[in-house]
Scaffold this motif. Structure first.
Motif, PDB file in Angstrom:
ATOM      1  N   ALA A  14      25.507 -14.545  -8.215  1.00 32.56           N
ATOM      2  CA  ALA A  14      26.867 -15.016  -8.825  1.00 32.56           C
ATOM      3  C   ALA A  14      26.919 -15.330 -10.525  1.00 32.56           C
ATOM      4  CB  ALA A  14      26.871 -16.315  -8.058  1.00 32.56           C
ATOM      5  N   LEU A  15      25.709 -15.670 -10.835  1.00 31.22           N
ATOM      6  CA  LEU A  15      26.075 -15.798 -12.314  1.00 31.22           C
ATOM      7  C   LEU A  15      27.326 -15.168 -12.515  1.00 31.22           C
ATOM      8  CD1 LEU A  15      22.516 -16.157 -14.063  1.00 31.22           C
ATOM      9  CD2 LEU A  15      24.352 -18.454 -13.795  1.00 31.22           C
ATOM     10  N   PRO A  16      28.276 -15.573 -13.659  1.00 33.91           N
ATOM     11  CA  PRO A  16      29.171 -14.874 -14.445  1.00 33.91           C
ATOM     12  C   PRO A  16      29.204 -13.912 -15.695  1.00 33.91           C
ATOM     13  CG  PRO A  16      29.540 -17.271 -15.023  1.00 33.91           C
ATOM     14  CD  PRO A  16      28.713 -17.205 -13.969  1.00 33.91           C
ATOM     15  N   GLY A  17      27.997 -14.432 -16.193  1.00 37.39           N
ATOM     16  CA  GLY A  17      27.141 -14.462 -17.386  1.00 37.39           C
ATOM     17  C   GLY A  17      26.234 -12.879 -16.807  1.00 37.39           C
ATOM     18  N   MET A  18      26.996 -11.899 -17.880  1.00 34.68           N
ATOM     19  CA  MET A  18      25.570 -10.550 -17.590  1.00 34.68           C
ATOM     20  C   MET A  18      24.122 -10.837 -17.549  1.00 34.68           C
ATOM     21  SD  MET A  18      27.790  -7.016 -19.629  1.00 34.68           S
ATOM     22  CE  MET A  18      26.416  -5.946 -18.943  1.00 34.68           C
ATOM     23  N   VAL A  19      23.288 -11.102 -16.554  1.00 36.80           N
ATOM     24  CA  VAL A  19      21.874 -11.539 -16.571  1.00 36.80           C
ATOM     25  C   VAL A  19      21.138 -10.069 -15.876  1.00 36.80           C
ATOM     26  CG1 VAL A  19      20.735 -12.631 -16.025  1.00 36.80           C
ATOM     27  CG2 VAL A  19      22.715 -13.987 -17.133  1.00 36.80           C
ATOM     28  N   ASP A  30      15.232  -7.225 -12.236  1.00 42.14           N
ATOM     29  CA  ASP A  30      16.220  -7.102 -10.902  1.00 42.14           C
ATOM     30  C   ASP A  30      18.034  -7.806 -11.920  1.00 42.14           C
ATOM     31  OD1 ASP A  30      18.331  -7.749  -8.710  1.00 42.14           O
ATOM     32  OD2 ASP A  30      17.301  -9.912  -8.848  1.00 42.14           O
ATOM     33  N   VAL A  31      18.720  -7.113 -11.544  1.00 44.05           N
ATOM     34  CA  VAL A  31      20.073  -7.087 -12.338  1.00 44.05           C
ATOM     35  C   VAL A  31      21.226  -8.076 -11.022  1.00 44.05           C
ATOM     36  CG1 VAL A  31      19.598  -5.717 -14.139  1.00 44.05           C
ATOM     37  CG2 VAL A  31      20.733  -5.285 -11.935  1.00 44.05           C
ATOM     38  N   ASN A  32      21.946  -8.996 -12.075  1.00 45.02           N
ATOM     39  CA  ASN A  32      22.933  -8.861 -11.679  1.00 45.02           C
ATOM     40  C   ASN A  32      23.928  -8.745 -10.973  1.00 45.02           C
ATOM     41  OD1 ASN A  32      24.172 -10.106 -13.812  1.00 45.02           O
ATOM     42  ND2 ASN A  32      24.162 -12.888 -13.580  1.00 45.02           N
ATOM     43  N   GLU A  33      25.288  -9.063 -10.246  1.00 44.12           N
ATOM     44  CA  GLU A  33      26.606  -8.277 -10.496  1.00 44.12           C
ATOM     45  C   GLU A  33      26.756  -7.989 -11.247  1.00 44.12           C
ATOM     46  OE1 GLU A  33      26.641  -6.887  -7.752  1.00 44.12           O
ATOM     47  OE2 GLU A  33      25.523  -7.523  -7.054  1.00 44.12           O
ATOM     48  N   ALA A  34      26.941  -9.222 -12.610  1.00 41.30           N
ATOM     49  CA  ALA A  34      27.990  -9.182 -13.313  1.00 41.30           C
ATOM     50  C   ALA A  34      27.090  -8.262 -14.542  1.00 41.30           C
ATOM     51  CB  ALA A  34      27.978 -10.238 -14.340  1.00 41.30           C
ATOM     52  N   VAL A  36      25.731  -5.550 -14.113  1.00 45.74           N
ATOM     53  CA  VAL A  36      26.091  -3.749 -13.085  1.00 45.74           C
ATOM     54  C   VAL A  36      27.505  -3.592 -13.255  1.00 45.74           C
ATOM     55  CG1 VAL A  36      27.049  -2.963 -10.946  1.00 45.74           C
ATOM     56  CG2 VAL A  36      24.555  -4.575 -10.669  1.00 45.74           C
ATOM     57  N   ARG A  37      28.658  -4.387 -13.636  1.00 44.03           N
ATOM     58  CA  ARG A  37      29.559  -4.464 -13.587  1.00 44.03           C
ATOM     59  C   ARG A  37      30.220  -4.147 -15.266  1.00 44.03           C
ATOM     60  NH1 ARG A  37      30.848  -8.898 -10.214  1.00 44.03           N
ATOM     61  NH2 ARG A  37      30.434 -10.399 -11.729  1.00 44.03           N
ATOM     62  N   GLY A  38      30.136  -5.426 -15.935  1.00 44.37           N
ATOM     63  CA  GLY A  38      29.044  -4.534 -17.825  1.00 44.37           C
ATOM     64  C   GLY A  38      28.548  -3.522 -17.903  1.00 44.37           C
ATOM     65  N   SER A  39      27.489  -3.044 -17.703  1.00 44.54           N
ATOM     66  CA  SER A  39      26.998  -2.639 -18.148  1.00 44.54           C
ATOM     67  C   SER A  39      27.534  -0.374 -17.507  1.00 44.54           C
ATOM     68  CB  SER A  39      25.572  -1.932 -18.137  1.00 44.54           C
ATOM     69  OG  SER A  39      25.380  -2.222 -16.227  1.00 44.54           O
ATOM     70  N   GLY A  40      28.091  -0.695 -16.566  1.00 49.22           N
ATOM     71  CA  GLY A  40      28.863   0.224 -15.700  1.00 49.22           C
ATOM     72  C   GLY A  40      28.236   1.350 -14.979  1.00 49.22           C
ATOM     73  N   ARG A  41      27.045   0.351 -14.664  1.00 47.88           N
ATOM     74  CA  ARG A  41      25.525   1.106 -14.354  1.00 47.88           C
ATOM     75  C   ARG A  41      25.695   0.379 -12.417  1.00 47.88           C
ATOM     76  NH1 ARG A  41      26.453   3.545 -17.739  1.00 47.88           N
ATOM     77  NH2 ARG A  41      25.373   4.883 -19.625  1.00 47.88           N
ATOM     78  N   HIS A 126      16.295 -11.681 -19.754  1.00 45.74           N
ATOM     79  CA  HIS A 126      17.809 -10.777 -20.573  1.00 45.74           C
ATOM     80  C   HIS A 126      19.179 -11.116 -20.501  1.00 45.74           C
ATOM     81  CE1 HIS A 126      18.999  -7.892 -23.292  1.00 45.74           C
ATOM     82  NE2 HIS A 126      19.549  -6.596 -23.037  1.00 45.74           N
ATOM     83  N   ARG A 127      19.972 -11.668 -20.939  1.00 50.16           N
ATOM     84  CA  ARG A 127      21.205 -12.131 -21.467  1.00 50.16           C
ATOM     85  C   ARG A 127      22.285 -11.589 -22.494  1.00 50.16           C
ATOM     86  NH1 ARG A 127      25.191 -15.255 -22.918  1.00 50.16           N
ATOM     87  NH2 ARG A 127      23.481 -16.708 -24.428  1.00 50.16           N
ATOM     88  N   VAL A 128      23.246 -11.296 -21.907  1.00 52.69           N
ATOM     89  CA  VAL A 128      23.842  -9.917 -22.661  1.00 52.69           C
ATOM     90  C   VAL A 128      25.605 -10.703 -22.193  1.00 52.69           C
ATOM     91  CG1 VAL A 128      24.359  -8.217 -23.596  1.00 52.69           C
ATOM     92  CG2 VAL A 128      22.250  -8.255 -22.813  1.00 52.69           C
ATOM     93  N   GLU A 129      25.667 -11.511 -23.859  1.00 54.28           N
ATOM     94  CA  GLU A 129      27.497 -11.047 -23.799  1.00 54.28           C
ATOM     95  C   GLU A 129      28.170  -9.686 -24.502  1.00 54.28           C
ATOM     96  OE1 GLU A 129      30.606 -14.687 -25.366  1.00 54.28           O
ATOM     97  OE2 GLU A 129      28.802 -14.929 -25.340  1.00 54.28           O
ATOM     98  N   GLU A 130      29.200  -9.456 -23.880  1.00 53.68           N
ATOM     99  CA  GLU A 130      29.576  -8.134 -25.315  1.00 53.68           C
ATOM    100  C   GLU A 130      30.850  -8.784 -25.436  1.00 53.68           C
ATOM    101  OE1 GLU A 130      31.831  -3.871 -23.769  1.00 53.68           O
ATOM    102  OE2 GLU A 130      31.526  -4.502 -22.692  1.00 53.68           O
ATOM    103  N   VAL A 131      30.832  -8.466 -26.769  1.00 55.65           N
ATOM    104  CA  VAL A 131      32.219  -8.903 -27.558  1.00 55.65           C
ATOM    105  C   VAL A 131      32.870  -8.359 -28.460  1.00 55.65           C
ATOM    106  CG1 VAL A 131      30.567 -11.101 -27.964  1.00 55.65           C
ATOM    107  CG2 VAL A 131      30.323  -8.866 -29.443  1.00 55.65           C
ATOM    108  N   THR A 132      32.604  -6.804 -27.219  1.00 53.56           N
ATOM    109  CA  THR A 132      33.516  -5.498 -28.767  1.00 53.56           C
ATOM    110  C   THR A 132      34.490  -6.052 -28.419  1.00 53.56           C
ATOM    111  OG1 THR A 132      31.753  -3.574 -26.884  1.00 53.56           O
ATOM    112  CG2 THR A 132      33.835  -3.023 -27.811  1.00 53.56           C
ATOM    113  N   GLU A 133      35.831  -7.069 -27.492  1.00 54.67           N
ATOM    114  CA  GLU A 133      37.154  -6.871 -27.585  1.00 54.67           C
ATOM    115  C   GLU A 133      36.884  -8.126 -28.497  1.00 54.67           C
ATOM    116  OE1 GLU A 133      39.495  -4.705 -26.527  1.00 54.67           O
ATOM    117  OE2 GLU A 133      37.571  -3.626 -25.146  1.00 54.67           O
ATOM    118  N   LEU A 134      36.368  -9.135 -29.357  1.00 56.07           N
ATOM    119  CA  LEU A 134      36.620  -9.100 -30.840  1.00 56.07           C
ATOM    120  C   LEU A 134      36.396  -8.687 -31.972  1.00 56.07           C
ATOM    121  CD1 LEU A 134      34.154 -12.116 -29.475  1.00 56.07           C
ATOM    122  CD2 LEU A 134      37.244 -12.063 -28.989  1.00 56.07           C
TER     123      LEU A 134
END
Length: 409
Positions: A14-19, A30-34, A36-41, A126-134
């Motif tokens: 349930a973590l909101p960030g991509m982990v 393993d990967v969390n739901e965020a 999966v959503r953020g990577s598009g995989r 491996h925690r990732v935050e997408e900053v493309t929109e910035l």
């Protein structure tokens, strides 16, 4: 009243960030739901697969560096056991719907080791935050002020990209200057009599390729003798390289006229007191007499040279160790010691980047070095130097500089 146990697996999902959790082989455990959503995989696309098979570098961009930098960060985590926070990276991702179509993406990764029961790293968080929109403004409806603001943000984003390109070019020019300076001060093919010697220099990760480590080999004027030295100046970059050049030149000159290595280090130690930036500099020098088969050495706060005997025994030359070059306001005569060798032995001098690691006793690094020398004692100096660096340095590059000299006696 007993507290209810926490379902950490549910928290992770349930973590909101991509982990993601990676194995030491960089396979998704393993990967969390965020993620999966953020990577598009999907999870099936990720779990059990090698990271760089899922997310390769963009083949259409010859200057792409995202995968290289991420791999280096993960290797640093594995080799040092320390968390590694990366700068924002451009790492394009292939569209899952359209094969061959790559989307420009920017990410801010943090990689953290998770030790297992035996103390070794079992997983990497491996925690990732997408900053493309910035950095890339999306179009859309809005009033005049919003459109003006979007246009201004887009202009600033383009200026930022142009600045990044300029900095990349400037860094490349600075690196060329650094490499020229290194080649001038640390020749990699300097003949010393007719004896076979190999020298290597590896800068720290992220440095300009010139730092404070140095080596030197000198033909001595009396008899069939040479002097071999390595040293270490604290710091990185061109300033440390300038100090290194001064101390190296001073020791080279002193070795030619001194009656032994201790006296040569005495002279350089006095000189170091008047050189800005020479604080805590270390050095070790050995005078090799090929006629008498003797080796005389002295160390100023430096790791001990290794003498690989013909039978595979490794002797660390640690019987003449003193404080660093400028440690004593009124320097006293330094100690020196002598040992014998049989023809075919190998002398190895190095700087601390080869054997020292964070949270690890230096004796562990010395044992690694001794083991590598014993296993490969039949190699010639050039091959042995490459083998030692390959086995002892972290795959992603060391965080400290390394100089290495291998001499066949």
């Amino acid at each position: 009243m007993a507290e209810a146990p926490i379902d950490y697996a549910a928290v992770y999902r349930a973590l909101p960030g991509m982990v993601a959790l990676l194995t030491p082989d960089l396979v998704y455990a393993d990967v969390n739901e965020a993620f999966v959503r953020g990577s598009g995989r999907s999870r099936e696309d990720l779990v059990g697969r090698y990271l760089f098979d899922v997310f390769p570098e963009n083949p259409n961009d010859p200057e792409a560096t995202g995968a290289h930098h991420l791999r280096a960060s993960l290797q640093r985590v594995l080799s040092t056991g320390e968390r590694d926070t990366m700068a924002v990276q451009r790492y394009d991702v292939e569209s899952p719907e359209h094969s061959g179509h790559w989307e420009e993406r920017y990410w801010s990764p943090v990689n953290t080791p998770v030790p297992g029961p035996d103390g070794r790293i079992a997983l990497i968080v491996h925690r990732v935050e997408e900053v493309t929109e910035l950095l890339r403004v999306r179009g859309g409806a809005g009033d005049g002020r919003e459109r003006v603001l979007e246009a201004e943000l887009y202009t600033r984003a383009r200026e930022l990209q142009d600045l990044n390109n300029w900095l990349r070019q400037a860094h490349a020019r600075e690196r060329e200057v650094a490499l020229s300076l290194q080649e001038a001060m640390l020749s990699t093919h300097r003949p010393v009599g007719h004896h076979r010697a190999a020298v290597r220099y590896r800068p720290a990760v992220g440095s300009l390729n010139v730092c404070g480590d140095w080596y030197d080999l000198v033909d001595l004027v009396r008899g069939h003798r040479i002097a071999v030295s390595v040293g270490d100046v604290v710091g990185h970059g061109l300033a440390a390289a300038g100090v290194m050049g001064q101390l190296r030149s001073a020791l080279s000159a002193a070795s030619r006229v001194a009656d032994g290595p201790a006296r040569a280090l005495d002279v350089v130690g006095r000189y170091a007191h008047v050189v800005d930036g020479a604080e805590s500099a270390t050095a070790v020098t050995a005078f090799i007499d090929f006629d008498r088969h003797t080796l005389t050495y002295s160390s100023a706060g430096h790791p001990p040279p290794a003498l690989l005997h013909h039978d595979g025994r490794v002797e660390f030359l640690d019987r003449a160790t003193d404080p660093p070059l400028d440690a004593q306001p009124d320097p006293a005569p330094r100690p020196e010691a002598m040992t014998g060798f049989a023809p075919g032995a190998v002398l190895v001098l190095y700087t601390d980047g080869l054997v020292e690691r964070r949270r690890e006793d230096i004796d562990t690094g010395l044992r690694r070095l001794a083991g590598a020398l014993r296993r490969h004692r039949g190699q010639d100096p050039e091959a042995l130097a490459d083998t030692v660096l390959r086995e002892l340095l972290p795959p992603g590059g060391a965080t400290d500089d390394t100089a290495l000299v291998v001499v066949r006696l």
